[in-house]
Design an enzyme around this catalytic site. Structure first.
Site, PDB file in Angstrom:
ATOM      1  N   SER A  66       4.850  -1.464   4.287  1.00  0.00           N
ATOM      2  CA  SER A  66       5.203  -2.826   4.705  1.00  0.00           C
ATOM      3  C   SER A  66       5.048  -3.741   3.494  1.00  0.00           C
ATOM      4  O   SER A  66       4.234  -3.478   2.615  1.00  0.00           O
ATOM      5  CB  SER A  66       4.320  -3.289   5.867  1.00  0.00           C
ATOM      6  OG  SER A  66       3.007  -2.900   5.679  1.00  0.00           O
ATOM      7  N   GLN A  90       0.838  -1.195   0.000  1.00  0.00           N
ATOM      8  CA  GLN A  90       0.000   0.000   0.000  1.00  0.00           C
ATOM      9  C   GLN A  90       0.874   1.246   0.000  1.00  0.00           C
ATOM     10  O   GLN A  90       1.677   1.432   0.916  1.00  0.00           O
ATOM     11  CB  GLN A  90      -0.886  -0.022   1.246  1.00  0.00           C
ATOM     12  CG  GLN A  90      -1.618   1.278   1.508  1.00  0.00           C
ATOM     13  CD  GLN A  90      -2.212   1.308   2.902  1.00  0.00           C
ATOM     14  OE1 GLN A  90      -3.233   0.710   3.163  1.00  0.00           O
ATOM     15  NE2 GLN A  90      -1.545   2.015   3.800  1.00  0.00           N
ATOM     16  N   GLY A  91       0.743   2.084  -1.005  1.00  0.00           N
ATOM     17  CA  GLY A  91       1.519   3.315  -1.057  1.00  0.00           C
ATOM     18  C   GLY A  91       0.673   4.518  -0.691  1.00  0.00           C
ATOM     19  O   GLY A  91       0.136   5.211  -1.570  1.00  0.00           O
ATOM     20  N   TYR A  92       0.543   4.769   0.592  1.00  0.00           N
ATOM     21  CA  TYR A  92      -0.268   5.911   1.056  1.00  0.00           C
ATOM     22  C   TYR A  92       0.624   6.980   1.694  1.00  0.00           C
ATOM     23  O   TYR A  92       0.775   8.073   1.171  1.00  0.00           O
ATOM     24  CB  TYR A  92      -1.303   5.448   2.087  1.00  0.00           C
ATOM     25  CG  TYR A  92      -2.552   4.804   1.524  1.00  0.00           C
ATOM     26  CD1 TYR A  92      -2.618   4.389   0.195  1.00  0.00           C
ATOM     27  CD2 TYR A  92      -3.665   4.607   2.326  1.00  0.00           C
ATOM     28  CE1 TYR A  92      -3.772   3.780  -0.302  1.00  0.00           C
ATOM     29  CE2 TYR A  92      -4.821   4.006   1.838  1.00  0.00           C
ATOM     30  CZ  TYR A  92      -4.866   3.592   0.531  1.00  0.00           C
ATOM     31  OH  TYR A  92      -5.995   3.010   0.060  1.00  0.00           O
ATOM     32  N   SER A  93       1.173   6.642   2.888  1.00  0.00           N
ATOM     33  CA  SER A  93       1.889   7.659   3.675  1.00  0.00           C
ATOM     34  C   SER A  93       3.124   8.164   2.945  1.00  0.00           C
ATOM     35  O   SER A  93       3.751   7.435   2.188  1.00  0.00           O
ATOM     36  CB  SER A  93       2.327   7.074   5.010  1.00  0.00           C
ATOM     37  OG  SER A  93       1.215   6.711   5.770  1.00  0.00           O
ATOM     38  N   GLU A 152      -8.872  -1.279   6.794  1.00  0.00           N
ATOM     39  CA  GLU A 152      -7.671  -1.462   7.601  1.00  0.00           C
ATOM     40  C   GLU A 152      -7.976  -1.355   9.088  1.00  0.00           C
ATOM     41  O   GLU A 152      -7.492  -2.136   9.892  1.00  0.00           O
ATOM     42  CB  GLU A 152      -6.603  -0.413   7.239  1.00  0.00           C
ATOM     43  CG  GLU A 152      -5.345  -0.569   8.075  1.00  0.00           C
ATOM     44  CD  GLU A 152      -4.241   0.403   7.673  1.00  0.00           C
ATOM     45  OE1 GLU A 152      -3.135  -0.053   7.467  1.00  0.00           O
ATOM     46  OE2 GLU A 152      -4.513   1.614   7.566  1.00  0.00           O
TER      47      GLU A 152
END
Lengths: 394, 364
Positions: free
Chosen positions: A158, A123-126, A241
């Site tokens: 992660s 997951q590429g969010y932050s 999540e």
């Protein structure tokens, strides 16, 4: 109020257990190959114990949603010790999001292989500058012919080092208000221009990564939910999540392990549990675990009845993560001097897992919406207090 | 599998709430607290008329024959209103008589408990926790002597249920010779607690003296005290949130300040799982005998901790007005303060919880 299972569900629970135990020889162990994992996963989907309610057309089992069945399946995995249905961010977050807002081609292409474990996701969010204020993210994607070209950096990614694919928030409309300029893109981690660097944390392990994008080209068709709609799509995913974090089963298992530890370990000839102060802390946490377990039963029933979970749902992430952290703290304090051992020290207890959890869980209190953001959510959505002022879009 | 309230239980909560708002508004609570009435007859009559007095009395004796969850919901509502109502004594006596009473004892008392005419005091403190100040009750030739402290709802009781030092229970008529009741004045003036001195008072044994009935009564009492704290704490939280939405300082409502918002969120986060915990303990009392005592202990101990936190935090959210008599928040603050200690503060109850599981050093 009746916690007994009806005969139909009791029979179902028995059937799941029997299936899992009958197939013990096919359980993938710790060092299992990817092929073995995929084979087990495929068998679980066929039997209906993984991806149960996902339409068969997209590679799921296609059963009607029944939350009690889902709960019984989850309990059967815990009780038998069978390796559970594949979790991770692909199955838990991307799949529900695609089902809700993906187009037909995307659903066909990605859901089935994700469920079977053929594709692993991250997951590429932050971003370094966009944590709690995620909508201020600055990873840019500009249009060039049929592609978006991506430049920027993600953090707290992660499994990025293992992942085949990423679902990623990028800014496609730099001139739009900040919540309206974001798109949700999916693309391969093998795309040229992606660099993954492990991010070592205080535990001594790299549970996360940083991901750097330099002129990464992604076809424009790989936007999910429409260009500029990424914020709405991301909130669909975050909801999934927060359901994953703060699960009372983990707390129950920890409590049982600490109780065992405190009965078995001795100091000066006395069992740790005979120290009245430590025992009181254990009992206090047992009460909190029981409260969260009962809250989980209440949530299950609210869900079954189609009623809104309200505060009972909003508090789970905050309370559950804090409780897990306190359990780890008690184990360390009960062990005392032994509790400080770590790495591969002689006399290490339980592979140093309590120190590792104590440190890692602090990350869980912060990640997935910090405790302070959770309190804002509880206050605003649960208690109707005024919303945080939204600053003008920058 | 269903872990929630039934439609009937929700209707009961709604009608109870309406009755209480009518019969026990804050002015009535205040008048009771300021006065010397041993019991608020008007409040109990109205509750009895609605059916609250006979909840735990079997139908053949004129009650509703319901379970501890229904009683817990009722006590929760009483705590929510800080209502002066002698429900705890009546419920515990109904349970004791229904489970261990002889037919003649049941016939003599259960009907009048259900109708609201009779009231009961229940003294378990010395048997559950051990005695202090020389308190404790002995049985000799069917007569009771000694002293019972912190007797629940003893002020206007017609019958008393008293535990002896060995854990046997006894039924004593309050006007029997050799029974002397006097009040103990606690911080909480919305309910009456007392001291009973027994001097060779005639008593009837209630069930065998093996401690089984005593532990059932203790579990029920812990659960109902937890329910009272749940109701009181919810009211404290509701009042704090309402105040935070209307009180203005620095040109805005204080509920818009994160410091205040987070105090409210922390109260809600701690309190919300307590509701399910109280339900669980009450349900376990009737349906899960192996888990009942532990669940009751945890309900009592955990609600004690959470309600102390909620009481002080809700008061702080109110600022200076929070500690005034005028506002009346203190009725709930004091109510949970008493519920916390009666039949064991959280440390004592958790110690008992460890023993219940064989985790104490005597079991080593």
């Amino acid at each position: 109020m009746d916690l007994a299972l009806s005969p139909r569900y009791a029979a179902f629970a028995k059937e799941v257990r029997a299936f899992l135990l009958d197939h013990r020889s096919q359980w993938p162990g710790p060092g299992a190959s990817r092929a073995e994992i995929i084979a087990w996963q495929t068998q679980l989907i066929t039997a209906g114990y993984a991806a149960r309610t996902i339409p068969a057309a997209y590679g799921g089992h296609g059963a009607a949603p029944d939350i009690l069945e889902s709960r019984l399946i989850a309990e059967a995995f815990i009780d038998t010790g069978a390796p559970g249905p594949l979790g991770g961010q692909g199955v838990s977050m991307l799949v529900p999001t695609l089902l809700e807002v993906g187009d037909e081609a995307q659903k066909q292409a990605w859901i089935g292989p994700t469920l079977r474990g053929e594709i692993l996701w991250c997951q590429g969010y932050s971003e370094p500058g966009a944590g709690s204020d995620l909508a201020s993210l600055t990873t840019r994607a500009y249009e060039d012919g049929e592609d978006f070209v991506i430049n920027g950096q993600k953090i707290w990614t992660s499994t990025a080092h293992l992942a085949d694919m990423i679902f990623c928030l990028v800014r496609t409309e730099p001139d739009a208000p900040k919540h309206d300029g974001i798109s949700y893109l999916i693309f391969s981690m093998k795309t040229p221009g992606i660099e993954v660097r492990p991010l070592r944390t205080m535990t001594g392990h790299a549970e996360f990564n940083e991901v750097f994008f330099t002129d990464v080209r992604v076809p424009r068709t790989q936007v999910v939910g429409g260009r500029g709609a990424g914020w709405r799509v991301a909130n669909t995913t975050l909801k999934h999540e927060r359901g994953m974090l703060g699960d009372p089963h983990a707390a129950e298992a920890r409590l049982a392990a600490i109780t065992k530890l405190m009965r078995e370990e001795t100091l000066g000839g006395a069992r740790l549990i005979d120290n009245p102060v430590l025992r009181d802390r254990l009992m206090r946490l047992q009460g909190e675990v029981l409260a969260m377990k009962a809250n989980g039963l209440r949530l299950l029933t609210l869900n079954l009845r189609g009623e809104s979970p309200g505060l009972a749902g909003l508090i789970v992430k905050l309370q559950g993560c804090e409780l897990n952290h306190q359990l780890a703290a008690l184990a360390i304090d009960a062990l005392g001097e032994l509790g400080i051992l770590y790495h591969d020290s002689p006399r290490l207890r339980a592979d140093g897992v309590w120190q590792q959890r104590y440190m890692f869980d602090l990350g869980l209190i912060i990640g997935g919406g910090t405790a302070q953001i959770q309190k804002n959510i509880i206050a605003e959505r649960g208690l109707g207090l005024p919303r945080e002022p939204k600053l003008a879009a920058s | 599998m269903d872990f929630g309230l039934s439609e009937d239980q929700r209707l009961w909560q709604a009608s109870l709430s309406a009755v209480l708002q009518h019969v026990a508004p804050l002015e009535r609570v205040r008048a009771f607290a300021a006065g010397t009435e041993p019991v608020a007859r008007d409040v109990w009559s109205a509750l009895a008329e609605a059916g609250a007095a006979g909840l735990l009395v079997p139908e053949r004796h004129g009650g509703l024959g319901l379970g501890l969850l229904d009683a817990a919901l009722t006590v929760e509502a009483l705590g929510g209103q800080a209502a002066p109502a002698p429900a705890l004594g009546v419920y515990l006596a109904s349970l004791a008589l229904a489970s261990a009473g002889r037919e003649s004892q049941q016939a003599r008392w259960l009907g009048s408990l259900a109708s609201g005419q009779a009231l009961a005091g229940v003294g378990l403190s010395e048997a559950v926790l051990g005695g202090r100040d020389g308190a404790g009750v002995e049985v000799r030739e069917g007569r009771l002597s000694g002293r019972a402290l912190f007797v629940i709802d003893s002020a206007a009781a017609d019958l008393l249920i008293i535990a002896d030092r060995e854990g046997g229970l006894h039924l004593v008529e309050a006007d029997t010779q050799g029974v002397h009741a006097s009040p103990l004045t606690t911080i909480d003036l919305t309910r009456r607690w007392g001291e009973i001195v027994l001097e060779g008072a005639r008593a009837e044994p209630l069930g065998p003296s093996d401690g089984v009935v005593l532990s059932r009564l203790r579990d029920a009492a812990w659960t109902l005290l937890a329910a009272d704290m749940l109701g009181a704490s919810q009211t404290l939280l509701d009042k704090a949130v309402a105040y935070a939405k209307e009180r203005r300082q620095f040109g805005r409502v204080i509920g818009g300040f994160q410091a205040v918002k987070h105090m409210c969120a922390e109260m809600a986060a701690a309190l919300e799982p307590c509701r399910a915990l109280v339900w669980y303990a009450a349900y376990a009392f009737d349906a899960l005998p192996d888990e009942a005592s532990l669940a009751a202990a945890h309900a009592k101990a955990h609600l004690s901790e959470v309600s102390r936190f909620v009481a002080r935090t809700a008061t702080e959210v109110h600022g200076g007005i929070g500690i005034t008599d005028l506002l009346g928040l203190h009725f709930w603050f004091k109510r949970v303060g008493v519920d916390r200690q009666i039949l064991g503060g959280p440390e004592s109850v958790r110690d008992l919880a460890a023993r219940l599981q064989g985790l104490d050093d005597q079991a080593a």
